[in-house]
Scaffold this active site. Structure first.
Site, PDB file in Angstrom:
ATOM      1  N   TRP B 361       0.828  -1.207   0.000  1.00  0.00           N
ATOM      2  CA  TRP B 361       0.000   0.000   0.000  1.00  0.00           C
ATOM      3  C   TRP B 361       0.862   1.256   0.000  1.00  0.00           C
ATOM      4  O   TRP B 361       0.358   2.355  -0.261  1.00  0.00           O
ATOM      5  CB  TRP B 361      -0.943   0.008   1.203  1.00  0.00           C
ATOM      6  N   GLU B 488       1.310  -2.094  12.235  1.00  0.00           N
ATOM      7  CA  GLU B 488       1.622  -3.527  12.189  1.00  0.00           C
ATOM      8  C   GLU B 488       1.927  -4.117  13.565  1.00  0.00           C
ATOM      9  O   GLU B 488       2.251  -5.297  13.672  1.00  0.00           O
ATOM     10  CB  GLU B 488       2.780  -3.773  11.210  1.00  0.00           C
ATOM     11  N   LYS B 592       3.464   0.784  15.894  1.00  0.00           N
ATOM     12  CA  LYS B 592       4.657   0.740  15.056  1.00  0.00           C
ATOM     13  C   LYS B 592       4.726   1.973  14.168  1.00  0.00           C
ATOM     14  O   LYS B 592       5.782   2.540  13.967  1.00  0.00           O
ATOM     15  CB  LYS B 592       4.622  -0.520  14.181  1.00  0.00           C
ATOM     16  N   GLN B 593       3.584   2.358  13.634  1.00  0.00           N
ATOM     17  CA  GLN B 593       3.569   3.429  12.649  1.00  0.00           C
ATOM     18  C   GLN B 593       2.216   4.120  12.686  1.00  0.00           C
ATOM     19  O   GLN B 593       1.228   3.521  13.077  1.00  0.00           O
ATOM     20  CB  GLN B 593       3.798   2.844  11.267  1.00  0.00           C
TER      21      GLN B 593
END
Lengths: 786, 786
Positions: B361, B488, B592-593
């Site tokens: 993505w 994630e 994580k992000q």
């Protein structure tokens, strides 16, 4: 749902009256013999045809790498797979020029019978060779319950119509070729030639082979000896090769004459002892068994089983098939655990290679309840095995950055062998299940030495696990997030009710046990602060409840999920796991196996009767029973709620799982959990037995079709006998301290000279008969009843 | 966080002034050349030493089986891995008796320079052989942006101190030996000898090789030709072998004399055309490029880049390193997409084998926003590639029992290649990201043909996916359960806010587009009922909100989870995924992000300013940025909320990700998403650009250290130029229709002859500077400021 066409319903045996080659693998599982140490599938004596050849030794496995498409920290890198060890069952027969093979010539009759009281598998066949020589063959096979390294066969041949040259080759065969495994994830991994030749020898009527496994570095020794009775001139000679030991007996028989071989096989194995030591151990066992002799082995076997049945037998009037099934189940449960001594009881026992021969939570939750009350020594052995793996479980917890011990989801030797963590390592409930089984054993036996040592050790380490796995949220509530409960069609959810309730009891029980055994607890580093933290976590445990629906969601959010589209799911799409991705199963309301309903069985105190009825009805609509761990639990709760006919349907499903091959995978081994579940469905279902720290209670109540249920329980050195009819129940004990129990909530005192007979109250079921997903209702046991 | 020691900060290039063998692999990624079709890593001309040799062709991959420890329905059985194709870069040099090798002898000077305007990698070295022969070597390398099959090198050698025998071997090498990949799951799969010899030929100064891949059955042809300039007597000869094509040039040079080789390499490949066709295609491309000549190729390259930079350049005064980085980023983004034409833009472009060369993505969410406004044709090509995989996505949806299309989480050719579904197939948001990118392109270009055909097709099929993936619950609210959002370190959760908001827009936009293009929609089977069902789902989409904390939980229940124990997590334990199991990461509050924060960037309308500030502060405390997809998003929202200095820190992190190798894996290829994020952090961050269907808006505001920001945007055939200083912003367009935009919420009209200059309001940050987990705060860009 078609019953095996040729099984006869008999109270004390499974008899097959003709041979059906299409169901060979299934019958090999049903007719498997084991003592928990050795397992021999019911393969035909002559080796072929077979469904799946199988000879197993508990704990003999090979290591195989577990591959991952994408690596992840903490994934086990290797797994353990049960291996097919040297086959000692084979008796090849040459009739004149032609090998005895049921696929050729004419099989005039063929009968096999597994006798639960004698503990042997018998076989009679009459066969005419393509050239016209007719012979009668009979064999009796046993795996000794009294001499754990020994299996034996008595094999007899007799010509019917003419003088016949007969050669019998009694063999030990290593590295048999196995059928290629299918793609079903519940099967086994393929291992070719797992056994590496170390030594072979033969002499007289004896031969032996020693092998080693490559990666797991185990030594396996097999030796055999024979007693041959035949006409004068019968020749006996033995030879050995790297993967073959063979004793050949040749003779010529007239009609009326008979050749009889008694073959005694001894197995020995070790992961630590030397080759000579293992070889000598097998030779010694063989010598002892030869001295006992065939008749002696038979007598010991029957006597061992007589002692077992004296307490363990369950009698049931009104359904002869279930009567047969409950004894079949008890027999196989005993076979799996009798002599496991220091090794696991696998999900399939030693009846087949399914699930790679792994032990799961099935052992503690479905098998040990039965053994605890019917063969407590075997239960203790199984728990001692688990305890022996505690160092590995502590190491695994450390790897997962947790405290305490994390027992494996599936294993043979103790290491985690699960290669798919959402349905493996995340199912932490296995730890509470183990703790629960240890407490159950202590409760049933009053074995305080066990409690102080093994019991406390297990409780403390599992409590530490729960304490580090859960946390107190902003409101002080103790949550256990992101774990997987019993239902394998859900995974990685928050506050699974089953898990939280079991963990709650685990935490409290650990604190209680530590308080009872202060010194031992101190040695484990337990202090007041830690005990308090366990009690606080237990007291504030989150138990989700859906106020709107008035039911417990299996886990947070479960009741908000989309309900599975049962209307558009076809019969061929079951089991769902073979036809739909996990992601889809996990996110919808569809239940593979009792989860919340099992919580109601194991934590009866945590639910009101009305909640139980509503919950049961709710989950009945969602539960597809794609697992053999479900029907017996549903039987227990259906009975508790008063749906006695529904309980009967589930009881029958659990009971006929393997005899009727309901899940179409009995070929890979028996479903021990379901076999244990038959007993549980009767004793905890119709008997209504619950045994908590507070009380031993019964709420017996039979459906109309069943007129009598009787069972015995070992309880702290005595036997409690429960006799239930439609109208009343009688409780009696054979000796020892008087016992107080609850009968339908009322205290009843029983002593050795004072049985108690109590009336059974009439209670209406709570609500209408629950419904199941389309096409997933259990088969109606008695269609004619309303 | 140590910058590469020998990179010089220059506005239009990356210059390395000495060679550091320890960071060779990183510099090979930084100095990689590509046109989106061919990728050449910046390996040294002479082939060795190398960090990681790499020559890639977009779409050339091999199939490999994806193994699973436990099977599961719907798991992809094979994956796709980018392969290292024939290396056409190698120029071996023999100096008298000794091979030129920087590891031996004395390297007096070594400089490499990647020139963003010339589009070439230059190299100068002066080296003394162990025997004392000094030579100057210089090379200029390019991958042509104008002739997509062509790469070329101009290589020059000159002795310094003595008469020197020189041999140059210009080579094509197939099946180079590669270093063994590490255990990092973000790396690549090992494939040895992926190329199978089909043909080889040589003649004059030309040589060529044709290979095929085994499983993916692709044919790859590489041919080279040379122009050699040297003293009289210079000998040129070529030869070929199965995996080697070689043109050898030998001569003797006096100091002051020079040998010059121009090497032109042409690549051709196909999965459908025949060997002769592919060979001829490469030969033809080579002939054309030889006709263009080296100077012609150089001129075309510069002219192509001049056109690109005319609009795309971002000028920044006040931070020369960031100025360099944003151009470095734009250059590599262009290189990745310029000539991809019908193929994917992978997460690493064609700069390395990381993530197996897969596209994620990242393309649509981080790379295409940049290309859409700076090189819209390249964006259209990338979207057309996605659309070309629609049949595979429809097939995948069917396999998953869903409607519409399910685009893969990671792929090269279009098939799902994710072998771990919780972080792969379950991340359905990729479908909304693709739909969003298609709409963004249409919005920026007014390309209605694209909308009617590709745009509508994508919107309809993704809307159908969402409609079947979600469901209306008992209260009529539309839920999307059990999917994975961008973060994630969470997976398989209910109602991920990012996913639900993106799906909501996807559903509405599909209904709107179908209404605009009735006929086309009807052809796709869309009717009023379906459109209504999309609108209803969008209107009743569940967006969880934690009333108590006043923040949006990333997904249901997220804010109740245990907060990660940051205090006891050491610096060495990052990235966490290499040191903790997924199960632990998933069940705790650790990010994580950017996930919820990305939702605030892409759906600015769905949050109030106060919610944005509270959400941002909340997630800042949890976000560890173990992903390169995070810093730029955090920069954008930090800037929006007024934390201009924090935005600067994140901007710098995104900007220096590869130049400073912040994640220690630039060796495997550049982080294209982070490179694109530099532009986004400046344009959407400090420029405050948002482009919705309702409006194009800017809220420019610079931190004190930056005195000027200027950027251009392609907008429906014109270029919008935005000039920002501390006090004011000027908007101008070069031609075409006047434009209305919002400046800090106020409408502003801009026409070709009427730029608009607007004052920048002074706004205080919303709340104090948010804090990050211990040790995870971004490096402070300007320590001296308070």
């Amino acid at each position: 749902m078609i019953g095996h066409p040729t099984f006869v319903t008999e109270p004390w045996s499974v008899r097959e009256t003709s041979l059906d080659l299409d169901t060979l693998a299934q019958t090999e599982s049903v007719f498997a013999l084991s003592n928990g140490h050795i397992g021999w599938r019911g393969n035909l004596d002559e080796g072929e045809p077979y469904g799946l050849p199988g000879s197993y030794l508990n704990g003999v496995f090979e290591i195989r790498p577990l591959p991952y498409a994408e690596r992840g920290y903490g994934n086990p890198e290797s797994g353990q797979t049960i291996i097919n060890v040297t086959n000692g069952k084979v008796m090849r027969l040459l009739v004149n020029d032609e090998p005895f093979d049921v696929r050729y010539g004419e099989l005039r009759s063929h009968e096999r019978c597994l006798d639960f009281r004698a503990g042997v598998l018998g076989r009679q066949a009459e066969w005419v060779s393509p050239a016209g020589s007719a012979v009668k063959v009979s064999s009796t096979r046993m795996v000794s319950l009294t001499q754990r390294s020994i299996a034996a066969i008595c094999y007899e041949v007799e010509p019917v119509n003419q003088t016949t040259r007969i050669v019998v080759q009694s063999e030990l065969i290593a590295n048999e070729q196995l059928p290629v495994p299918g793609r079903d994830p519940r099967g086994t991994a393929a291992l070719t030639e797992p056994l590496v030749e170390q030594a072979d020898a033969s002499r007289g009527a004896r031969a032996g082979l020693v092998h080693a496994t490559r990666e797991s570095a185990l030594i396996v020794a097999v030796v055999m000896d024979h007693v041959v009775e035949g006409p004068p001139g019968t020749l006996v000679q033995s030879e050995s090769f790297p993967h073959l030991g063979r004793t050949m007996v040749s003779t010529t028989l007239e009609p009326g004459q008979r050749l009889r071989l008694v073959k005694v096989v001894a197995y020995g194995w070790s992961g630590s002892r030397s080759l000579p030591a293992v070889r000598d151990q097998a030779d010694a066992a063989l010598a002892a068994a030869m001295q006992t002799g065939w008749e002696g082995l038979l007598a010991e076997q029957r006597s061992y089983l007589d002692r077992f049945w004296a307490c363990a037998d369950v009698e049931l009037d009104g359904d002869s098939a279930i009567q047969q099934a409950v004894r079949f189940g008890l027999f196989h449960i005993l076979q799996a655990g009798a002599r496991a001594e220091g090794r696991a009881i696998a999900a399939k026992g030693l009846t087949g290679p399914g699930y790679d021969g792994h032990a799961f939570w099935d052992t503690e939750t479905f098998v040990l309840p039965v053994l605890t009350y019917t063969s407590p020594d075997a239960a203790a052995h199984a728990l001692r095995w688990r305890h022996s793996t505690l160092p590995l479980a502590i190491e695994r917890a450390r790897q997962l950055r947790l405290n305490g011990a994390a027992f494996p989801w599936r294993t043979i030797r103790g290491e985690e062998c699960s290669g798919y963590w959402p349905a493996g390592s995340a199912a932490f409930h296995v730890n509470a299940d183990i703790a629960c089984a240890a407490r159950r054993y202590v409760r049933a036996t009053d074995d305080t030495t066990f409690e102080q040592t093994i019991g406390l050790d297990v409780l403390v380490h599992t409590a530490r696990l729960w304490r580090s796995l859960g946390h107190h949220d902003g409101n002080g509530r103790f949550r256990i997030d992101g774990v997987t409960g019993p239902d394998e069609y859900s995974a990685v959810a928050d506050n699974n009710v089953y898990t939280n309730l079991m963990a709650q009891e685990n935490l409290s029980a650990a604190a209680d046990a530590a308080a009872r055994h202060r010194d031992c607890a101190t040695e484990l580093g337990v202090d007041d602060e830690e005990m308090t933290s366990w009690r606080e976590a237990a007291a504030s445990m989150v138990i989700p409840y859906d106020q709107m629906l008035g039911v417990h969601p299996q886990a947070d959010g479960f009741t908000c999920h989309e309900i599975w589209d049962f209307a558009n799911t076809t019969a061929e799409q079951y089991p769902l796991l073979l036809h739909f991705p996990y992601f889809d199963l996990y996110r919808k309301q569809v239940v593979k196996q009792a989860d919340l309903v099992l919580a109601m069985q194991l934590r009866p105190d945590a639910f009101t009767p009305e909640q139980k009825a509503r919950n049961f009805a709710y989950y009945e609509r969602l539960t597809v029973r794609d697992s053999s761990l479900s029907a017996s639990v549903q039987a227990v709760i259906a009975a508790e709620i008063g749906h006695l006919d529904l309980a009967e349907d589930y009881l029958a499903e659990a009971a006929l799982m393997d005899l009727d091959d309901l899940e179409h995978n009995t070929a890979n081994g028996l479903h021990l959990a379901s076999l244990g579940g038959i007993w549980t469905a009767l004793v905890a279902g119709y008997g209504g037995m619950r045994h908590t720290d507070a009380a031993l209670s019964f709420t017996p109540r039979l459906p109309p079709a069943l007129t009598r249920l009787a069972f015995g329980l070992h309880l702290a050195g005595r036997t409690l006998r429960v006799e239930v009819s439609g109208a009343e129940a009688t409780y009696s004990i054979d000796n020892g301290k008087p016992l107080q129990l609850l009968h339908h909530g009322q205290p009843v005192d029983v002593s050795a000279d004072q049985p108690a007979t109590c009336l059974i109250p009439d209670v209406a079921p709570l609500g209408p008969r629950p419904t199941q997903p389309r096409g997933r209702a259990p088969h109606r046991r008695h269609r004619t009843r309303m």
